[in-house]
Design a protein around this motif. Structure first.
Motif, PDB file in Angstrom:
ATOM      1  N   UNK A 180       0.786  -1.215   0.000  1.00 32.53           N
ATOM      2  CA  UNK A 180       0.000   0.000   0.000  1.00 32.53           C
ATOM      3  C   UNK A 180       0.824   1.273   0.000  1.00 32.53           C
ATOM      4  N   UNK A 181       2.125   1.145  -0.041  1.00 27.87           N
ATOM      5  CA  UNK A 181       2.992   2.327  -0.031  1.00 27.87           C
ATOM      6  C   UNK A 181       2.927   3.005  -1.397  1.00 27.87           C
ATOM      7  N   UNK A 182       2.981   4.319  -1.402  1.00 31.40           N
ATOM      8  CA  UNK A 182       2.976   5.074  -2.656  1.00 31.40           C
ATOM      9  C   UNK A 182       4.425   5.368  -3.028  1.00 31.40           C
ATOM     10  N   UNK A 183       5.047   4.407  -3.691  1.00 32.78           N
ATOM     11  CA  UNK A 183       6.466   4.474  -4.029  1.00 32.78           C
ATOM     12  C   UNK A 183       6.637   4.225  -5.521  1.00 32.78           C
ATOM     13  N   UNK A 184       7.302   5.133  -6.198  1.00 35.26           N
ATOM     14  CA  UNK A 184       7.573   4.981  -7.619  1.00 35.26           C
ATOM     15  C   UNK A 184       8.953   5.552  -7.906  1.00 35.26           C
ATOM     16  N   UNK A 185       9.946   4.691  -8.196  1.00 37.02           N
ATOM     17  CA  UNK A 185      11.314   5.167  -8.422  1.00 37.02           C
ATOM     18  C   UNK A 185      11.438   6.109  -9.616  1.00 37.02           C
ATOM     19  N   UNK A 186      10.449   6.118 -10.499  1.00 36.47           N
ATOM     20  CA  UNK A 186      10.500   7.037 -11.643  1.00 36.47           C
ATOM     21  C   UNK A 186      10.306   8.489 -11.220  1.00 36.47           C
ATOM     22  N   UNK A 187       9.907   8.714  -9.978  1.00 35.92           N
ATOM     23  CA  UNK A 187       9.737  10.080  -9.473  1.00 35.92           C
ATOM     24  C   UNK A 187      11.074  10.755  -9.174  1.00 35.92           C
ATOM     25  N   UNK A 188      12.160  10.026  -9.318  1.00 38.18           N
ATOM     26  CA  UNK A 188      13.483  10.608  -9.110  1.00 38.18           C
ATOM     27  C   UNK A 188      13.841  10.770  -7.653  1.00 38.18           C
ATOM     28  N   UNK A 189      14.178  11.989  -7.244  1.00 35.95           N
ATOM     29  CA  UNK A 189      14.678  12.256  -5.899  1.00 35.95           C
ATOM     30  C   UNK A 189      13.641  12.006  -4.806  1.00 35.95           C
ATOM     31  N   UNK A 190      12.371  12.052  -5.135  1.00 40.16           N
ATOM     32  CA  UNK A 190      11.300  11.853  -4.148  1.00 40.16           C
ATOM     33  C   UNK A 190      10.366  10.719  -4.576  1.00 40.16           C
TER      34      UNK A 190
END
Length: 164
Positions: A16-26
């Motif tokens: 359920x975490x909102x994590x996306x490595x494509x967002x870069x630094x955040x």
């Protein structure tokens, strides 16, 4: 002097975490969700460039003059196998996220060297050693980190893909 500090990896990012490595630094939006799969008892654990500390270590950090970090919210859960095999260890209820914000140039005590490499000063290491960190790998920051044979093969494959 700085030390590369690699804590125990006791779990991973929870569901359920909102994590996306494509967002870069955040890549993370909202609170960190850390899900324990196992735990050897250390007061600081990590996964994927995120660190969490027990409430007692967080309190000691707040009372110290150390710089280069913030403490934040973390949601902590356990996987089913954790409950079967590790529940006897008495996982602490209180955890906080350790967010490195310092720079070496600024002489801060907590510095993010790369996305996943945490550097700590002598003073920070002295404080950390007052807690359970038996399963952390600690090495001088001015030495190249050890890379396992498996990781070396993975990195070689990644380089080969990039050259194609």
């Amino acid at each position: 002097m700085y030390h590369r500090f690699e804590p125990e990896v006791a779990g991973g990012l929870g569901p359920g975490i909102d994590y996306d490595p494509r967002r870069g630094a955040e890549p993370l939006v909202g609170p960190l969700h850390y899900e324990f799969a196992g735990w050897l008892g250390d007061d600081i654990v990590t996964t994927s460039g995120y660190w969490i500390v027990t409430g007692r270590l967080a309190d000691a950090l707040r009372e110290s003059p150390l710089t280069g970090y913030e403490l934040g919210e973390v949601v902590v859960t356990t996987e089913e196998q954790f409950d079967m095999f590790y529940s006897h260890l008495g996982l602490p209820r209180d955890w906080e996220r350790l967010i490195p914000t310092g720079t070496e140039e600024g002489g801060d005590d907590f510095v993010l060297e790369t996305v996943v490499d945490l550097l700590v000063s002598d003073a920070a290491l002295e404080l950390l050693r007052r807690f359970h960190i038996d399963d952390a790998d600690i090495s001088p920051a001015d030495e190249e980190p050890e890379v396992s044979e498996v990781m070396r093969k993975f990195l070689d494959l990644q380089r080969a893909k990039g050259e194609q």
